[in-house]
Design a protein around this motif. Structure first.
Motif, mmCIF file in Angstrom:
data_model
loop_
_atom_site.group_PDB
_atom_site.id
_atom_site.type_symbol
_atom_site.label_atom_id
_atom_site.label_comp_id
_atom_site.label_asym_id
_atom_site.label_seq_id
_atom_site.Cartn_x
_atom_site.Cartn_y
_atom_site.Cartn_z
ATOM 1 N N ARG A 49 0.849 -1.191 0.000
ATOM 2 C CA ARG A 49 0.000 0.000 0.000
ATOM 3 C C ARG A 49 0.884 1.241 0.000
ATOM 4 N NH1 ARG A 49 -2.361 -0.776 5.418
ATOM 5 N NH2 ARG A 49 -2.986 1.406 5.196
ATOM 6 N N ALA A 50 0.298 2.331 -0.404
ATOM 7 C CA ALA A 50 1.047 3.594 -0.403
ATOM 8 C C ALA A 50 0.911 4.253 0.963
ATOM 9 C CB ALA A 50 0.499 4.520 -1.481
ATOM 10 N N PHE A 51 2.051 4.511 1.615
ATOM 11 C CA PHE A 51 2.052 5.212 2.893
ATOM 12 C C PHE A 51 2.651 6.603 2.693
ATOM 13 C CE2 PHE A 51 1.982 0.723 4.102
ATOM 14 C CZ PHE A 51 0.902 0.719 4.972
ATOM 15 N N PHE A 52 1.928 7.593 3.177
ATOM 16 C CA PHE A 52 2.325 8.989 2.956
ATOM 17 C C PHE A 52 3.007 9.548 4.208
ATOM 18 C CE2 PHE A 52 -0.934 8.150 -0.097
ATOM 19 C CZ PHE A 52 -0.591 8.898 -1.206
ATOM 20 N N GLY A 53 4.106 10.226 4.002
ATOM 21 C CA GLY A 53 4.810 10.761 5.164
ATOM 22 C C GLY A 53 5.772 11.880 4.814
ATOM 23 N N ASP A 54 6.489 12.280 5.832
ATOM 24 C CA ASP A 54 7.432 13.393 5.717
ATOM 25 C C ASP A 54 8.739 12.957 6.381
ATOM 26 O OD1 ASP A 54 8.769 15.823 5.696
ATOM 27 O OD2 ASP A 54 7.017 16.997 6.316
ATOM 28 N N LEU A 375 13.068 8.456 -5.732
ATOM 29 C CA LEU A 375 12.714 9.867 -5.561
ATOM 30 C C LEU A 375 11.610 10.033 -4.510
ATOM 31 C CD1 LEU A 375 12.525 10.969 -9.329
ATOM 32 C CD2 LEU A 375 14.537 10.627 -7.909
ATOM 33 N N ILE A 376 11.843 10.942 -3.598
ATOM 34 C CA ILE A 376 10.797 11.285 -2.622
ATOM 35 C C ILE A 376 10.699 12.809 -2.509
ATOM 36 C CG2 ILE A 376 11.023 9.185 -1.219
ATOM 37 C CD1 ILE A 376 12.624 10.961 0.807
ATOM 38 N N GLY A 377 9.640 13.267 -1.871
ATOM 39 C CA GLY A 377 9.519 14.673 -1.506
ATOM 40 C C GLY A 377 9.345 14.765 -0.005
ATOM 41 N N SER A 378 9.520 15.934 0.558
ATOM 42 C CA SER A 378 9.268 16.177 1.977
ATOM 43 C C SER A 378 9.152 17.682 2.178
ATOM 44 C CB SER A 378 10.375 15.587 2.852
ATOM 45 O OG SER A 378 10.146 14.194 3.073
ATOM 46 N N THR A 379 8.947 18.109 3.423
ATOM 47 C CA THR A 379 8.730 19.546 3.611
ATOM 48 C C THR A 379 9.992 20.326 3.989
ATOM 49 O OG1 THR A 379 8.148 19.236 5.941
ATOM 50 C CG2 THR A 379 6.330 19.270 4.338
ATOM 51 N N ASP A 380 10.824 19.779 4.905
ATOM 52 C CA ASP A 380 11.899 20.554 5.536
ATOM 53 C C ASP A 380 11.293 21.649 6.407
ATOM 54 O OD1 ASP A 380 14.392 21.416 6.292
ATOM 55 O OD2 ASP A 380 14.939 22.285 4.348
ATOM 56 N N GLY A 421 6.825 18.965 -0.174
ATOM 57 C CA GLY A 421 6.118 17.789 -0.683
ATOM 58 C C GLY A 421 6.043 16.660 0.322
ATOM 59 N N LEU A 422 5.712 15.496 -0.198
ATOM 60 C CA LEU A 422 5.553 14.302 0.645
ATOM 61 C C LEU A 422 6.360 13.144 0.074
ATOM 62 C CD1 LEU A 422 1.684 14.340 1.291
ATOM 63 C CD2 LEU A 422 3.485 15.089 2.856
ATOM 64 N N ALA A 423 6.701 12.228 0.964
ATOM 65 C CA ALA A 423 7.326 10.970 0.558
ATOM 66 C C ALA A 423 6.259 9.882 0.608
ATOM 67 C CB ALA A 423 8.466 10.628 1.506
ATOM 68 N N VAL A 424 6.226 9.053 -0.404
ATOM 69 C CA VAL A 424 5.244 7.968 -0.460
ATOM 70 C C VAL A 424 5.993 6.646 -0.616
ATOM 71 C CG1 VAL A 424 3.060 7.229 -1.460
ATOM 72 C CG2 VAL A 424 3.796 9.612 -1.722
ATOM 73 N N LEU A 425 5.719 5.722 0.273
ATOM 74 C CA LEU A 425 6.440 4.453 0.300
ATOM 75 C C LEU A 425 5.455 3.308 0.060
ATOM 76 C CD1 LEU A 425 8.522 5.061 3.585
ATOM 77 C CD2 LEU A 425 8.965 5.944 1.298
ATOM 78 N N TRP A 426 5.801 2.420 -0.867
ATOM 79 C CA TRP A 426 4.962 1.242 -1.124
ATOM 80 C C TRP A 426 5.445 0.130 -0.199
ATOM 81 C CZ3 TRP A 426 0.527 1.273 -3.479
ATOM 82 C CH2 TRP A 426 0.267 2.201 -4.492
ATOM 83 N N ALA A 427 4.624 -0.235 0.780
ATOM 84 C CA ALA A 427 5.052 -1.241 1.748
ATOM 85 C C ALA A 427 3.878 -2.145 2.114
ATOM 86 C CB ALA A 427 5.604 -0.569 2.995
ATOM 87 N N GLU A 428 4.224 -3.302 2.650
ATOM 88 C CA GLU A 428 3.196 -4.287 3.017
ATOM 89 C C GLU A 428 2.397 -3.826 4.228
ATOM 90 O OE1 GLU A 428 6.375 -4.908 2.624
ATOM 91 O OE2 GLU A 428 6.606 -6.419 1.051
ATOM 92 N N GLU A 429 3.048 -3.094 5.102
ATOM 93 C CA GLU A 429 2.381 -2.649 6.326
ATOM 94 C C GLU A 429 3.075 -1.386 6.831
ATOM 95 O OE1 GLU A 429 3.137 -5.953 9.002
ATOM 96 O OE2 GLU A 429 4.971 -4.985 9.712
#
Lengths: 643, 130
Positions: A49-54, A375-380, A421-429
């Motif tokens: 699933r896509a998990f959204f974070g910073d 590639l990811i994004g984040s806010t800083d 921006g945001l970082a989105v990670l495809w992970a099982e959990e």
């Protein structure tokens, strides 16, 4: 007509498959290994699933954030990320915040990455009980915050020869000792807010930012630990002033420590590095060795392609006109105050795309690619506000620029900065091990803020009608590799196929989103030892640029809720190493300054009515609209003979 | 009030109150005293911590502004003193005191100064000194 029918049918067919777990299928790689004690997650999806974070968050423990009046600590940052309100500066004399902010949607994960440099000095200057609190430098920093920032910044962060101040004592012992307190606070907050229950509601990581900026050339890295086992003390630019030194420290003090420590370093803001971030020669001028490249490839699997201080995807002024997006008009962080460089004057290797291409050249030379980045994004953010990315309510990120310590500025940030921006990670959990594994295998993507969902698979045999079934993801994994992977060897003639699927940010009434405009594939390849790039529109179509009404920030552009396609490279050369990544664009929308200036009722046709502090609203050199976007990690193709 | 007293009084009030720009890309309007203070602070940091990094440059910047504006303030004070001396002797004191009081009052009442090196972006004389 066919396209319209497909656009109407696709969401109904594909959305369930994109969002719901499919327990019978398996991902292409073995699941992650557990490195910590925790409950298994109830919500486990083998298809990920896509998990959204910073991954880039500063709190009051960072010198520059503290100097800007930020008082929120790591725990506050994690509470904000989980959806709670956060009081921010200016503070009253009795310590009450004058403003409160709250995220519209919580994040799935966040990482506090305070500057390791000056961690102790900040504590000393802030806490009257600390030895050194009454030193001259601390007094100057408290009495003249901006001057103090410039002096300290020049003495430490941007100095070629950084050193500790005299109040730090012999060998910096006083400051190093003082830094242990905040370093423990960072780790304790990460532990306290990490959901180890089977609900797996929120994940934190222990992290810090190594803050090297020799000569004003930014070479910062965010250091992220896989689990609670971290370095005893974070590596600092003052003691370890080269990126090679940082990697060696991480290798020796973490990877080789034999205590379960695992770590990644994420470079950011190559757009103000003047080419120093991704060097292809060592300090003595010799080309980097295969050993150096291997070390970098092992530790640096990701790059932060976008954030508050601009976008680092590709060179402004390039043939690809969409590179003119949140670009900063100066090559070094130190030039922020006064230089306006022409794009052609910017040094090489400042942007991710050209660095990815350089990686192909290095792979041909060394047999290993040191620049194989996801590639990811984040806010800083320097407000301790992870995920504060909305354009329509941007209040600045207080990153050592516009002062909001004692007053709320009418124009909240430098005009060329953005919400990040945001970082989105495809992970099982949603657990540390699962998310860390996603970062290591680069199955990640970045967005400029919106939460669009993007899948990309690369293989050789995907059927052209892959999008019309409900097994896109199963077939994607089974027939190839996800974003971040290496294309398997071809089983016959023919070009690689990329299966792409993008879903609009579902948002909601409280956080409106914009429809998708198109998906592009960016290809970089080597042609007779020279790197070449091409951009292909592969799904959707450009929106009418006049569809956006800047005075109301409404648009007539319809766009799509979802785009899906299987694309085959029409220019494929089986002998040319290549990378492919996708760029997903939303239809044009208002940039944060347009929302702000509209709210303030600024009328640029009547210059006399525009208050001085909002004069920037009428600066025609500042973009008023943007195309929000997502960038997937690349997939790489290596010819059979060069594997 | 003798000529020398008038000249010194005007000079001190000019140094304390007249907002002057910082040359270069900075949006700063500060009285000469502020530049002088910043030069002294930077010099103190340089003396204690050494002249590493941008400190000498910043000191030069502040000290240069301070010297230049001290000179200009002195010349302005001299010019004003000459003008005042043309007035009848019994009126001089009143005019000088009134002018100085007006300058100080304006500096105290209005946010004349743009001082990005301090805490507040805009402030009056009190904010500058507090």
């Amino acid at each position: 007509m066919k396209r319209v029918v497909l656009a109407l049918l696709l969401p109904a067919l594909l959305m369930p498959a994109l969002l719901l777990p499919t327990p019978h299928a398996t991902a292409s790689e073995a699941p992650f290994e557990r490195s910590e004690q925790r409950s298994p997650c109830t919500d486990y999806d083998p298809l990920r699933r896509a998990f959204f974070g910073d991954t880039h968050v500063h709190t009051a423990l960072s010198f520059d954030a503290w100097g800007q009046g930020t008082m929120a600590g790591p725990g506050d940052a994690y509470r904000f990320a989980r959806g709670e309100a956060l009081g921010i500066q200016p503070y009253s004399s009795d310590g009450l915040p004058s403003r409160s902010i709250q995220p519209r949607r919580p994040l799935d994960f966040a990482i506090v990455t305070d500057h390791s440099d000056l961690l102790g000095e900040t504590r000393i200057c802030d806490d009257p009980s600390q030895e050194g609190h009454d030193s001259l430098v601390c007094r100057v920093v408290r009495r003249f915050p901006k001057l103090g920032y410039i002096l300290v910044n020049g003495h430490v962060y941007s100095s070629e020869l950084p050193s500790r101040y005299s109040f730090c004592g012999s060998g910096g012992a006083v400051c190093l000792r003082a830094a242990l307190g905040p370093w423990q606070e960072i780790q304790q907050a990460a532990e306290a807010h990490y959901d180890r229950s089977s609900a797996c509601g929120f994940t934190t990581f222990v992290g810090y930012e190594w803050t090297g900026m020799p000569g004003g050339r930014n070479i910062h890295r965010n250091v992220i630990f896989r689990n609670a086992t971290a370095q005893r003390f974070p590596t600092t630019y003052i003691e370890t002033p080269t990126q090679e030194g940082l990697w060696q420290a991480l290798d020796q003090e973490c990877l080789q420590a034999g205590n379960g420590c695992d770590v990644l370093a994420i470079p950011h803001n190559s757009n103000v590095s003047a080419g120093s971030m991704f060097t292809v020669s060592s300090a003595d001028g010799e080309p980097i060795s295969a050993e150096d490249a291997a070390m970098r490839a092992r530790l640096e699997t990701l790059v932060e392609v976008t954030q508050h201080k601009g976008d680092s995807e590709c060179r402004p002024g390039a043939e690809d006109e969409l590179c003119a997006y949140e670009t900063l008009p100066y090559p070094r962080m130190a030039d922020m105050a006064h230089v306006n460089s022409e794009p052609g004057q910017l040094p090489p290797l400042m942007y991710t795309r050209e660095v990815l291409a350089e990686g192909l050249l290095q792979q041909a030379r060394l047999g290993i690619n040191p620049f194989k980045f996801g590639l990811i994004g984040s806010t800083d953010t320097h407000l301790a506000a992870p995920g504060l990315v909305a354009e329509d309510s941007f209040i600045g990120h207080a990153a050592g620029t516009v002062d909001s310590r004692l007053q709320v500025p009418a124009f909240p940030d430098r005009a060329e900065f953005n919400p990040g921006g945001l970082a989105v990670l495809w992970a099982e959990e949603n657990s540390r091990d699962a998310l860390f594994a996603a970062m290591r295998r680069r199955e990640v993507y970045g967005t400029s803020g919106p939460r669009m969902t993007v899948r990309m698979f690369a293989g050789w045999d995907y059927p052209d009608d892959l999008c019309s079934g409900d097994d896109f993801v199963e077939k994607g994994y089974a027939g190839g590799v996800p974003m971040g992977g290496d294309l398997p060897a071809a089983r016959g003639p023919g070009a690689p196929k990329l299966a792409l699927w993008a879903l609009r940010d579902p948002a909601g009434k409280q956080s409106p989103s914009h429809p998708l405009e198109r998906i592009q594939i960016v290809k970089g390849y080597l042609d007779n030892g020279r790197s070449v790039e091409k951009v292909y529109d592969v799904a959707g179509e450009p929106a009418d640029p006049d569809a956006l009404d800047l005075s109301t920030c409404t648009t007539r552009a319809r766009g799509s809720d979802q785009l899906c396609t299987v694309w085959s490279d029409p220019d494929f050369d089986p002998d040319a190493p290549a990378f492919y990544y996708a760029r997903v664009l939303e239809v044009p929308s208002c940039r944060w300054n347009s929302y702000l200036c509209n709210r303030a009722g600024v009328d640029c046709d009547d210059p006399g009515s525009v208050p001085g502090e909002l004069a920037t609203c009428c600066d025609t050199g500042i973009a008023r609209s943007i195309r929000e976007r997502a960038w997937t990690s690349p997939v790489w193709y290596t010819p059979a003979g060069q594997r | 009030m003798v000529t020398r007293t008038i000249r010194w009084l005007l000079f001190c009030v000019f140094v304390l109150t007249v907002p002057l720009p910082m040359l270069g890309p900075w949006e700063v309007l500060a009285p000469t005293a502020r530049y002088l203070l910043l030069a002294v602070v930077t010099a103190a940091v340089m003396a204690v911590e050494g002249a590493a990094g941008p400190v000498p440059l910043i000191f030069t910047l502040f000290a240069g502004h301070a010297l230049l504006y001290l000179l200009l303030s002195w010349l302005a004070a001299r010019l004003c003193t000459r003008l005042v001396n043309r007035l009848p002797a019994h009126a001089r004191t009143g005019v000088v005191v009134a002018a100085c009081a007006a300058l100080l009052l304006i500096a105290l009442m209005f946010d004349l100064y743009i001082t990005p090196f301090g805490g507040l972006p805009h402030s009056n004389l009190l904010g500058l000194l507090s």
